[in-house]
Design a protein around this motif. Sequence first.
Motif, PDB file in Angstrom:
ATOM      1  N   LYS A 294       0.835  -1.195   0.000  1.00 54.49           N
ATOM      2  CA  LYS A 294       0.000   0.000   0.000  1.00 54.49           C
ATOM      3  C   LYS A 294       0.872   1.247   0.000  1.00 54.49           C
ATOM      4  O   LYS A 294       2.000   1.238   0.476  1.00 54.49           O
ATOM      5  N   ALA A 295       0.309   2.331  -0.532  1.00 55.87           N
ATOM      6  CA  ALA A 295       1.007   3.613  -0.575  1.00 55.87           C
ATOM      7  C   ALA A 295      -0.016   4.728  -0.455  1.00 55.87           C
ATOM      8  O   ALA A 295      -1.222   4.517  -0.658  1.00 55.87           O
ATOM      9  N   THR A 296       0.458   5.920  -0.143  1.00 52.43           N
ATOM     10  CA  THR A 296      -0.423   7.090  -0.053  1.00 52.43           C
ATOM     11  C   THR A 296       0.254   8.283  -0.736  1.00 52.43           C
ATOM     12  O   THR A 296       1.478   8.333  -0.869  1.00 52.43           O
ATOM     13  N   SER A 297      -0.578   9.215  -1.166  1.00 52.28           N
ATOM     14  CA  SER A 297      -0.069  10.490  -1.666  1.00 52.28           C
ATOM     15  C   SER A 297      -1.033  11.574  -1.229  1.00 52.28           C
ATOM     16  O   SER A 297      -2.190  11.303  -0.901  1.00 52.28           O
ATOM     17  N   SER A 298      -0.549  12.803  -1.229  1.00 46.30           N
ATOM     18  CA  SER A 298      -1.395  13.927  -0.836  1.00 46.30           C
ATOM     19  C   SER A 298      -1.211  15.052  -1.843  1.00 46.30           C
ATOM     20  O   SER A 298      -0.075  15.460  -2.119  1.00 46.30           O
ATOM     21  N   LEU A 299      -2.324  15.527  -2.414  1.00 45.71           N
ATOM     22  CA  LEU A 299      -2.290  16.598  -3.404  1.00 45.71           C
ATOM     23  C   LEU A 299      -3.408  17.582  -3.099  1.00 45.71           C
ATOM     24  O   LEU A 299      -4.569  17.191  -2.991  1.00 45.71           O
ATOM     25  N   HIS A 300      -3.039  18.845  -2.926  1.00 47.07           N
ATOM     26  CA  HIS A 300      -4.011  19.903  -2.602  1.00 47.07           C
ATOM     27  C   HIS A 300      -4.823  19.526  -1.350  1.00 47.07           C
ATOM     28  O   HIS A 300      -6.024  19.779  -1.284  1.00 47.07           O
ATOM     29  N   GLY A 301      -4.148  18.927  -0.387  1.00 43.74           N
ATOM     30  CA  GLY A 301      -4.792  18.589   0.876  1.00 43.74           C
ATOM     31  C   GLY A 301      -5.662  17.345   0.844  1.00 43.74           C
ATOM     32  O   GLY A 301      -6.277  16.991   1.835  1.00 43.74           O
ATOM     33  N   LYS A 302      -5.727  16.683  -0.328  1.00 46.92           N
ATOM     34  CA  LYS A 302      -6.523  15.465  -0.458  1.00 46.92           C
ATOM     35  C   LYS A 302      -5.614  14.258  -0.429  1.00 46.92           C
ATOM     36  O   LYS A 302      -4.640  14.175  -1.184  1.00 46.92           O
TER      37      LYS A 302
END
Length: 269
Positions: free
Chosen positions: A31-39
């Motif tokens: 699993k991985a995560t990313s954050s863009l424009h607070g999302k």
Amino acid sequence: MAKLILEKQDLTYLQWSHIRSSSGTAGTFLKATSSLHGKKKYYKLSNFDSAKGIVGHECINEIIVDRLLDVFGIDHLEYELINADIEIEGNVYSTYLCASEDFKERGESKIALDDYYRANAEKGESHYDFCKRKGWQEYIDTMIVLDYLILNRDRHGANIEVLRNARKHTLRIAPLFDHGVSLLYSCANDDAAMNFDILADKPCNNFIGSFSCYDNLSLLPRNNRPLKRILKPHHKDIIFENLNGIISETFINRIWDMIYERYLIYENL
């Protein structure tokens, strides 16, 4: 309908963490995560083997079940399937992966249903009766039927979540999610798919009820039909739209036969 991004994406920047499979399969789910424009966005891979690479097709199962839930009009976490290059331990792999957004609303925290049950259940109260007392019977009954239709092998207590907002004093159960370890996930090729018994009642890791998804249907109140819409043959085209070439025609036909034949058994109980 679940979104497919067929144009190859460069996601080699994602950092993957190892989540050990709880289903008894060899390999690892990453699993991985990313954050863009607070999302925040969550990504997951199908079963990964350090020697063979990505060997599973659980992410495709997520899309199939996502669309099945759309057909039935059931609230669920929405996934998208992305054609991407990723990097794991210095090696680049081309694969299809799943992505989803956070289903928590602002101010909410989550707790696994099994942990919430341990902290709040009355003495001797079954998992099913606990959920019924909390007002979640319709949700749980729908989940039981779905898990029978797709032979979900991994509906453990952390794959059902409770969402709390301490400031607003609200409590709700999360939309249905995590259906990858289902359908023909254990089949590595067309021959295995053809030989798979699509009506078999295989042992499943269910938090609600027993290890039998079929026996769990007996928990439903008599004459209760949680599915409010009818599954029809033409829904096959909707559920498998644009999946040709991502999975084989053999898999498409066998998965549809599995879902539809199990649905007919459910309707005739």
